[in-house]
Design a protein around this motif. Structure first.
Motif, PDB file in Angstrom:
ATOM      1  N   GLU A  80      -6.894  -6.095 -12.523  1.00 19.86           N
ATOM      2  CA  GLU A  80      -5.567  -6.659 -12.279  1.00 19.86           C
ATOM      3  C   GLU A  80      -4.924  -6.932 -13.629  1.00 19.86           C
ATOM      4  O   GLU A  80      -5.625  -7.252 -14.579  1.00 19.86           O
ATOM      5  N   PRO A  81      -3.651  -6.784 -13.747  1.00 17.91           N
ATOM      6  CA  PRO A  81      -2.598  -6.431 -12.808  1.00 17.91           C
ATOM      7  C   PRO A  81      -2.254  -4.935 -12.814  1.00 17.91           C
ATOM      8  O   PRO A  81      -1.159  -4.553 -12.409  1.00 17.91           O
ATOM      9  N   LEU A  82      -3.175  -4.092 -13.246  1.00 21.64           N
ATOM     10  CA  LEU A  82      -2.871  -2.668 -13.373  1.00 21.64           C
ATOM     11  C   LEU A  82      -2.624  -1.949 -12.046  1.00 21.64           C
ATOM     12  O   LEU A  82      -1.809  -1.028 -12.010  1.00 21.64           O
ATOM     13  N   PRO A  83      -3.270  -2.331 -10.932  1.00 25.07           N
ATOM     14  CA  PRO A  83      -2.916  -1.665  -9.668  1.00 25.07           C
ATOM     15  C   PRO A  83      -1.436  -1.846  -9.298  1.00 25.07           C
ATOM     16  O   PRO A  83      -0.794  -0.916  -8.814  1.00 25.07           O
ATOM     17  N   ALA A  84      -0.888  -3.021  -9.559  1.00 26.01           N
ATOM     18  CA  ALA A  84       0.538  -3.253  -9.287  1.00 26.01           C
ATOM     19  C   ALA A  84       1.407  -2.424 -10.239  1.00 26.01           C
ATOM     20  O   ALA A  84       2.482  -1.955  -9.853  1.00 26.01           O
ATOM     21  N   PHE A  85       0.940  -2.235 -11.468  1.00 25.59           N
ATOM     22  CA  PHE A  85       1.637  -1.378 -12.423  1.00 25.59           C
ATOM     23  C   PHE A  85       1.721   0.044 -11.867  1.00 25.59           C
ATOM     24  O   PHE A  85       2.765   0.680 -11.919  1.00 25.59           O
ATOM     25  N   VAL A  86       0.614   0.541 -11.327  1.00 24.05           N
ATOM     26  CA  VAL A  86       0.596   1.885 -10.739  1.00 24.05           C
ATOM     27  C   VAL A  86       1.605   1.967  -9.599  1.00 24.05           C
ATOM     28  O   VAL A  86       2.353   2.947  -9.499  1.00 24.05           O
ATOM     29  N   GLU A  87       1.652   0.959  -8.756  1.00 20.48           N
ATOM     30  CA  GLU A  87       2.613   0.946  -7.649  1.00 20.48           C
ATOM     31  C   GLU A  87       4.046   0.998  -8.167  1.00 20.48           C
ATOM     32  O   GLU A  87       4.885   1.727  -7.611  1.00 20.48           O
ATOM     33  N   ARG A  88       4.345   0.227  -9.216  1.00 20.86           N
ATOM     34  CA  ARG A  88       5.702   0.254  -9.790  1.00 20.86           C
ATOM     35  C   ARG A  88       6.022   1.634 -10.339  1.00 20.86           C
ATOM     36  O   ARG A  88       7.130   2.145 -10.160  1.00 20.86           O
ATOM     37  N   MET A  89       5.052   2.233 -11.008  1.00 18.41           N
ATOM     38  CA  MET A  89       5.279   3.569 -11.559  1.00 18.41           C
ATOM     39  C   MET A  89       5.530   4.569 -10.437  1.00 18.41           C
ATOM     40  O   MET A  89       6.435   5.403 -10.528  1.00 18.41           O
ATOM     41  N   GLU A  90       4.741   4.496  -9.380  1.00 19.63           N
ATOM     42  CA  GLU A  90       4.877   5.447  -8.282  1.00 19.63           C
ATOM     43  C   GLU A  90       6.134   5.212  -7.465  1.00 19.63           C
ATOM     44  O   GLU A  90       6.531   6.083  -6.690  1.00 19.63           O
ATOM     45  N   ALA A  91       6.775   4.073  -7.636  1.00 17.86           N
ATOM     46  CA  ALA A  91       8.046   3.805  -6.964  1.00 17.86           C
ATOM     47  C   ALA A  91       9.233   4.378  -7.746  1.00 17.86           C
ATOM     48  O   ALA A  91      10.333   4.488  -7.196  1.00 17.86           O
ATOM     49  N   ARG A  92       9.003   4.770  -8.976  1.00 23.69           N
ATOM     50  CA  ARG A  92      10.080   5.344  -9.797  1.00 23.69           C
ATOM     51  C   ARG A  92      10.432   6.730  -9.262  1.00 23.69           C
ATOM     52  O   ARG A  92       9.543   7.561  -9.051  1.00 23.69           O
ATOM     53  N   PRO A  93      11.710   7.011  -9.044  1.00 20.51           N
ATOM     54  CA  PRO A  93      12.108   8.309  -8.490  1.00 20.51           C
ATOM     55  C   PRO A  93      11.604   9.500  -9.310  1.00 20.51           C
ATOM     56  O   PRO A  93      11.152  10.499  -8.737  1.00 20.51           O
ATOM     57  N   ALA A  94      11.649   9.416 -10.618  1.00 16.70           N
ATOM     58  CA  ALA A  94      11.207  10.541 -11.453  1.00 16.70           C
ATOM     59  C   ALA A  94       9.704  10.774 -11.310  1.00 16.70           C
ATOM     60  O   ALA A  94       9.239  11.922 -11.323  1.00 16.70           O
ATOM     61  N   VAL A  95       8.943   9.716 -11.158  1.00 14.94           N
ATOM     62  CA  VAL A  95       7.498   9.854 -10.980  1.00 14.94           C
ATOM     63  C   VAL A  95       7.208  10.481  -9.619  1.00 14.94           C
ATOM     64  O   VAL A  95       6.390  11.410  -9.513  1.00 14.94           O
ATOM     65  N   ARG A  96       7.885  10.007  -8.588  1.00  8.31           N
ATOM     66  CA  ARG A  96       7.702  10.601  -7.250  1.00  8.31           C
ATOM     67  C   ARG A  96       8.029  12.087  -7.271  1.00  8.31           C
ATOM     68  O   ARG A  96       7.290  12.907  -6.708  1.00  8.31           O
ATOM     69  N   LEU A  97       9.122  12.447  -7.922  1.00  2.51           N
ATOM     70  CA  LEU A  97       9.523  13.847  -8.007  1.00  2.51           C
ATOM     71  C   LEU A  97       8.480  14.679  -8.768  1.00  2.51           C
ATOM     72  O   LEU A  97       8.114  15.771  -8.331  1.00  2.51           O
ATOM     73  N   ALA A  98       7.990  14.156  -9.876  1.00  2.00           N
ATOM     74  CA  ALA A  98       6.980  14.870 -10.657  1.00  2.00           C
ATOM     75  C   ALA A  98       5.699  15.055  -9.849  1.00  2.00           C
ATOM     76  O   ALA A  98       5.088  16.136  -9.866  1.00  2.00           O
ATOM     77  N   LEU A  99       5.276  14.033  -9.133  1.00  2.00           N
ATOM     78  CA  LEU A  99       4.068  14.132  -8.309  1.00  2.00           C
ATOM     79  C   LEU A  99       4.248  15.168  -7.216  1.00  2.00           C
ATOM     80  O   LEU A  99       3.338  15.952  -6.939  1.00  2.00           O
ATOM     81  N   GLN A 100       5.424  15.181  -6.592  1.00  2.00           N
ATOM     82  CA  GLN A 100       5.694  16.189  -5.566  1.00  2.00           C
ATOM     83  C   GLN A 100       5.684  17.594  -6.154  1.00  2.00           C
ATOM     84  O   GLN A 100       5.098  18.508  -5.593  1.00  2.00           O
TER      85      GLN A 100
END
Length: 105
Positions: A80-100
């Motif tokens: 902790e608190p890195l799991p919440a950091f990952v969630e914030r990153m994955e909520a970023r539109p550019a990150v979601r787009l890159a993952l897709q």
């Protein structure tokens, strides 16, 4: 501070992952895992906001995010608190787009 953090992630966190992915022995893999956990703990203890430098997103956050995805992929515990950091990153539109785009989401 940005260059310092990028250098830390590159040399102290990224490098042990190579030994963890491609160990020459079980002992080498364990040493790498211990190093990764210690370095993630170091970063976790200093995270004082949403991102590495408070509320301001930086390229270092992107690099750390990749390392945290690798940790998850290798089934390593992330402090902790890195799991919440990952969630914030994955909520970023550019990150979601890159993952897709990469077929990772």
């Amino acid at each position: 501070r940005l260059i310092e953090m990028l250098a830390f992630i590159a040399t102290e966190l990224h490098k042990p992952f190579v030994r963890h992915f491609f160990p020459t022995s079980d002992a080498e893999k364990q040493v790498a895992e211990d190093a990764i956990r210690k370095r993630l703990g170091f970063i976790a203890a200093r995270l004082r906001g949403d991102y590495l430098f408070g509320d301001e997103f930086s390229v270092a956050d992107s690099y750390l995010y990749v390392m945290l995805r690798w940790a998850r992929m290798q089934e390593l515990d992330v402090p902790e608190p890195l799991p919440a950091f990952v969630e914030r990153m994955e909520a970023r539109p550019a990150v979601r787009l890159a993952l897709q785009h990469e077929g990772l989401a």
